[in-house]
Enzyme design. Structure first.
Site, short mmCIF file in Angstrom:
data_model
loop_
_atom_site.label_atom_id
_atom_site.label_comp_id
_atom_site.label_asym_id
_atom_site.label_seq_id
_atom_site.Cartn_x
_atom_site.Cartn_y
_atom_site.Cartn_z
N LYS A 90 0.83 -1.21 0.00
CA LYS A 90 0.00 0.00 0.00
C LYS A 90 0.86 1.26 0.00
O LYS A 90 0.46 2.28 -0.56
CB LYS A 90 -0.97 -0.03 1.17
CG LYS A 90 -2.13 -0.95 0.84
CD LYS A 90 -3.09 -1.14 1.96
CE LYS A 90 -4.16 -2.13 1.55
NZ LYS A 90 -4.80 -2.76 2.70
N LYS A 138 -3.30 -10.97 -8.55
CA LYS A 138 -4.62 -11.49 -8.16
C LYS A 138 -5.72 -10.55 -8.65
O LYS A 138 -5.45 -9.37 -8.89
CB LYS A 138 -4.68 -11.67 -6.64
CG LYS A 138 -4.55 -10.37 -5.87
CD LYS A 138 -4.61 -10.63 -4.39
CE LYS A 138 -4.42 -9.36 -3.59
NZ LYS A 138 -5.60 -8.68 -3.12
N LYS A 159 -10.32 -5.37 -6.39
CA LYS A 159 -11.48 -4.50 -6.58
C LYS A 159 -11.14 -3.26 -7.37
O LYS A 159 -11.90 -2.82 -8.21
CB LYS A 159 -12.03 -4.06 -5.22
CG LYS A 159 -12.81 -5.14 -4.51
CD LYS A 159 -13.52 -4.54 -3.30
CE LYS A 159 -13.48 -5.49 -2.13
NZ LYS A 159 -12.45 -5.19 -1.15
#
Ligand code: TYM
Length: 333
Positions: free
Chosen positions: A115, A197, A200
């Site tokens: 992040k 992966k 969203k």
């Protein structure tokens, strides 16, 4: 005598549309577990604030995640389905757990490092202590099983560390929680382009959302990378072909998979046909869920009522835990 069921807890951030990874990594297990366990499932809106400070879309996103969970088969009468910020006890437990959390350990967390890379301008303390908040969510219900995908495994390890530190320092209050997937390894659903992966908010063309229209699903699947096909019998598959087989295993029948495996091995496979089959199997899987999502989303009052009912149930459990926590720490003057 009524037998006490084991406790299960999990959550999903309202940071975008849910996708196949969320379904196969988490929600599929929620739906199975609701039959046999005492389940607490929530929309992790506080966690979303660590990376999504703009809250204009938050309410709509929270409603959407609730609707998506229900459309996948979660029954709000069987589980507590709630919104994280409505359980005020979460913030209190988060604070106590922060005293057991060493910053050096948190800085090494894989999701924190990811992040920081993605949001270099907003490396806030909430991002660093993200796993502490997640531990609070789980420990608040003294949950033993946490159905999550592979990407959350390290967070569960951290939660167990805090359990052990707390129990050692203040006395036995919490059981150790474990990541859970029925009889199997934890799941990681790959993105369609095979570069990571499904997620969203990143790489939307490589992610199949539960809300995608049929044509969009077909288009995304047909764009996946292939090549001219194998030229030697029983040759090893390249990563991007393994990826297509992995996606097929999620939604296609055993017979279909065996057929394409055999064709791959004898070099007669036609990737165009394989992708068409995968696209149709994805459409058949996703479209009924999408239709249910759209129906549920129309009834905002229903979603609000569910959240209210879920919060009452979750706060009952959280309140009981916090009494034990305050007493164990010695905050009972
Ligand atoms: P989130 O919102 O990123 O993802 C929700 C769930 O979906 C799983 N998942 C995947 N599984 C397999 N393949 C993928 N490609 C894939 N992408 C997502 C995640 O593993 C997760 O189970 N930190 C959590 C939210 C959370 C939470 C909690 C979870 C907050 N508090 C307490 C469990 C318990 C998260 O960001 O999930």
């Amino acid at each position: 005598m009524i037998e006490k069921k084991e406790i299960v807890m999990s959550g999903i951030r309202p940071t975008g549309f849910l996708h196949l990874g969320n379904y196969f990594g988490a929600i599929r297990n929620y739906v199975k577990m609701q039959e046999d366990f005492d389940c607490y499932f929530m929309v992790a809106d506080l966690h979303s604030l660590t990376t999504h400070p703009d809250t204009k879309q938050l309410k709509a996103n929270v409603h959407r995640v609730l609707a998506e969970n229900i459309a996948c088969g979660l029954d709000p009468d069987k589980v507590a389905l709630y919104c994280q910020s409505q359980i005020f006890e979460t913030s209190e437990l988060y604070l106590y757990l922060n005293m057991l959390a060493y910053t050096g350990e948190l800085e090494k967390t894989v999701t924190f490092k990811d992040k920081v890379r993605q949001n270099p301008d907003n490396i806030n303390a909430g991002l660093l202590t993200y796993p502490v908040l997640m531990s609070a969510d789980i420990l608040l219900h003294r949950a033993k099983y946490v159905p999550v995908g592979k990407d959350q495994e390290q967070h569960l390890e951290i939660a167990r560390t805090y359990v052990n530190r707390f129990n050692y320092r203040y006395g036995e209050v919490f059981p150790e929680p474990y990541a859970f997937n029925y009889n199997q390894e934890l799941v990681k659903v790959p993105s369609l382009d095979g570069t990571g992966k499904m997620s969203k908010s990143e790489n939307q063309m490589a992610t199949l959302y539960l809300a995608d229209e049929d044509d969009v699903i077909r288009k995304k699947v047909m764009k996946t990378k292939t090549d001219a096909g194998p030229t030697e019998i029983n040759s090893a598959k390249p990563d991007y072909i393994i990826n297509i087989f992995e996606l097929m295993k999620l939604v296609s029948t055993e017979a279909v998979i065996l057929k394409f495996e055999a064709e791959y091995n004898n070099c007669t496979i036609r990737y165009g046909d394989m992708k068409k089959q995968l696209a149709e199997d994805m459409v058949a899987f996703i479209s009924p869920i999408r239709n249910r999502i759209n129906t549920i989303l129309k009834d905002e009052q229903y979603l609000k009522d569910i959240m209210k009912k879920g919060a009452i149930k979750a706060r009952l459990s959280a309140g009981a835990t916090m009494l034990k926590v305050r007493e164990a720490i010695g905050l009972n003057y």
